[in-house]
Motif scaffolding. Structure first.
Motif, short mmCIF file in Angstrom:
data_model
loop_
_atom_site.label_atom_id
_atom_site.label_comp_id
_atom_site.label_asym_id
_atom_site.label_seq_id
_atom_site.Cartn_x
_atom_site.Cartn_y
_atom_site.Cartn_z
N LEU A 135 20.19 27.67 -34.25
CA LEU A 135 20.27 26.22 -34.06
C LEU A 135 20.05 25.55 -35.41
O LEU A 135 19.05 25.80 -36.09
CB LEU A 135 19.19 25.73 -33.09
N TYR A 163 15.74 28.95 -35.86
CA TYR A 163 15.78 27.48 -35.84
C TYR A 163 15.75 26.96 -37.27
O TYR A 163 14.85 27.29 -38.04
CB TYR A 163 14.59 26.94 -35.05
N TYR A 169 10.08 19.93 -32.48
CA TYR A 169 9.86 20.91 -33.55
C TYR A 169 8.96 22.06 -33.07
O TYR A 169 9.28 23.24 -33.27
CB TYR A 169 9.24 20.22 -34.76
N LEU A 204 20.44 16.91 -29.00
CA LEU A 204 19.66 18.14 -28.81
C LEU A 204 19.48 18.47 -27.33
O LEU A 204 19.26 19.62 -26.97
CB LEU A 204 18.28 17.98 -29.47
N ALA A 237 23.30 20.17 -33.69
CA ALA A 237 22.92 18.96 -32.94
C ALA A 237 22.29 17.93 -33.86
O ALA A 237 21.74 18.26 -34.92
CB ALA A 237 21.94 19.32 -31.82
N SER A 238 22.38 16.68 -33.45
CA SER A 238 21.67 15.58 -34.12
C SER A 238 21.18 14.62 -33.04
O SER A 238 21.81 14.47 -32.00
CB SER A 238 22.59 14.85 -35.10
N GLY A 251 26.24 15.51 -30.31
CA GLY A 251 25.69 14.38 -31.07
C GLY A 251 26.66 13.24 -31.07
O GLY A 251 27.59 13.18 -30.25
N PHE A 260 19.64 21.75 -36.71
CA PHE A 260 19.44 20.37 -36.26
C PHE A 260 19.46 19.45 -37.48
O PHE A 260 18.77 19.70 -38.47
CB PHE A 260 18.11 20.24 -35.52
N SER A 261 20.23 18.37 -37.39
CA SER A 261 20.35 17.42 -38.49
C SER A 261 19.54 16.17 -38.17
O SER A 261 19.72 15.54 -37.13
CB SER A 261 21.82 17.05 -38.71
N TYR A 317 16.52 23.28 -39.69
CA TYR A 317 16.82 21.85 -39.69
C TYR A 317 17.16 21.40 -41.10
O TYR A 317 16.73 22.01 -42.08
CB TYR A 317 15.65 21.04 -39.13
#
Length: 338
Positions: free
Chosen positions: A240, A268, A253, A219, A214-215, A306, A242-243, A270
Motif C-alpha cells: 500500500l 505499508y 497510520y 483509503l 490511495a489518497s 481517491g 498512501f499519498s 506513505y
C-alpha cells in the motif's frame, strides 16, 4: 411495467416505472461497473440496441456526443420510456454476481472518530438484518427529507458477523451531505442507508502481487480490500502506498503499521507531497516515488482510489511501469458526490 432485455444472453428483467436501468440491474445482482450514480464518471456506459429512454442530466465529460450518436447511454441515470429497452451487456458480465442492494436499512451510529481535521470515521451497527457486501463496495447515505441527498461512501471494513459498517468521510465545504454527517449526526442517532453498490471488487482467486494506491478518504475501500486479501491468506506481496499532503493527513497510520507487523507479505508506505518526511521516508507525488519503489508492475493487480486527478495520474504512472490494463481497478471520488 417496462422490460429490459440483456443481449446477447436474451435475459429479461422487469423495470418498474421511474427506476433507472442501473438500479434495476443491481437489484437482480448484475455487476454493471459504476462509481458515481450521478452521470459524472461514465463507468456505466452501455449501448442501447433498441427502445427509448430518458437519459436525465449527465455531464458532457462522462458521455461524448459521438457516443450518444452511436446509441450509448449512462445507465445510472437512464430510465426506460418504451415498453422494451434492449441493451448490450456481455454474456459473462450478465451473470448475477453481486448481493442485491437493500434500501432504507436502519442503522445506529455507534461512533464518530475524527481522523484528521477534515476526515472522520463513522461507525454504524444494523438495527435489523446485517447487509451483505463484497469488500470494495459502497453505501448511499443521506437524509433527503431534510435536504441532504444520498451520496456514495465506500465501506472501510471487511464484512463482519455483527454487520458493523465503517466509513471514512471527508467534509466538503460546498457539500450538502458530508457537512451534515460531520456536524449534525450524533452517536446514538438512527439513520437509513442503501447498500451495497459498486464493482471495485477484489478477486479472491488472484495469484499475483498486489499494489494499492490511495489518497484521502480513498483509503476506505482499500482498507476493506486489504483486510480481505490478508485475512484470506494471500501469499504474494501486498503493498500500500498512501499519498498525503502532510504527516497530519495520514489516515489509520497505527492500524496499517499493525497490519505490516502481523503479515510478513504486507508493506505499508506513505509519501508526503507538501511537507518534508523527517523519518527519511518518501516525499513527492506518486508518479515520482512509485518508480523508485516498484520499477516494474507487469504482473501486479492494482487498486487505485481517491480523487479524479489522483486516480488519473496514478493510472498513467502504473501503465508506464508495465501494468496490464485488465489488472488495473479504479475508484474515483467526485467532489459533487460528497
Amino acid at each position: 411495467m417496462k422490460k429490459i432485455v440483456i443481449q446477447p444472453s436474451g435475459k429479461q428483467i422487469d423495470c418498474p416505472s421511474g427506476e433507472t436501468v442501473l438500479s434495476v440491474l443491481e437489484k437482480q445482482g448484475y455487476a454493471l461497473p459504476n462509481n458515481c450514480r450521478a452521470g459524472a464518471c461514465g463507468e456505466c456506459k452501455i449501448k442501447v440496441l433498441s427502445g427509448e429512454f430518458d437519459q436525465g442530466f449527465i455531464m458532457d465529460m462522462a458521455l461524448s456526443q459521438e457516443d450518444r450518436d452511436k446509441g450509448y447511454g449512462l445507465m445510472c441515470m437512464a430510465k426506460p420510456i418504451s415498453d422494451v429497452l434492449e441493451i448490450e451487456f456481455g454474456t459473462e458480465d450478465a451473470k448475477p454476481k453481486l448481493f442485491p442492494p437493500v434500501e432504507n436499512s436502519w442503522h445506529i451510529v455507534i461512533d464518530k472518530i475524527h481522523r484528521t481535521e477534515k476526515i472522520l470515521e463513522l461507525k454504524l451497527a444494523p438495527l435489523g438484518k446485517a447487509i451483505k457486501f463484497w469488500p470494495g463496495q459502497y453505501a448511499m447515505i443521506g437524509n433527503e427529507t431534510n435536504g441532504h441527498p444520498l451520496r456514495p461512501y465506500s465501506i472501510a471494513n471487511s464484512p463482519r458477523s455483527d454487520g458493523e459498517l465503517s466509513f471514512i468521510i471527508t467534509k466538503e465545504p460546498n457539500g450538502k451531505t458530508s457537512p451534515w454527517i460531520h456536524d449534525e449526526v450524533n452517536i446514538g442517532d438512527n439513520i437509513k442507508i442503501n447498500a451495497p453498490y459498486g464493482t471495485f471488487l477484489g478477486d479472491p482467486s488472484v495469484d499475483t502481487p498486489i499494489l494499492c494506491l490511495a489518497s484521502g478518504s480513498g483509503l476506505a475501500p482499500i482498507l476493506s480490500l486489504l483486510n480481505a486479501y490478508l485475512s484470506r491468506g494471500h501469499k504474494n506481496p501486498v503493498t500500500l502506498l498512501f499519498s498525503a499532503k502532510t504527516k497530519a493527513d495520514l489516515l489509520d497510520y497505527g492500524k496499517l503499521k499493525y497490519l505490516e507487523s502481523k503479515y510478513v507479505n504486507f508493506k505499508y508506505k506513505y509519501t508526503l507531497t507538501q511537507e518534508s518526511n523527517e523519518t527519511g521516508g518518501l516525499e513527492g507525488r506518486v508518479d515520482v516515488v512509485l518508480p523508485q519503489l516498484l520499477p516494474s508492475l507487469s504482473n501486479y493487480s492494482i487498486y487505485i482510489a481517491g480523487g479524479v486527478s489522483f486516480v488519473g495520474a496514478c493510472k498513467e504512472t502504473v501503465q508506464k511501469l508495465g501494468a496490464q490494463e485488465e489488472l488495473i481497478h479504479m475508484e474515483e471520488y467526485f467532489a459533487q458526490q460528497v
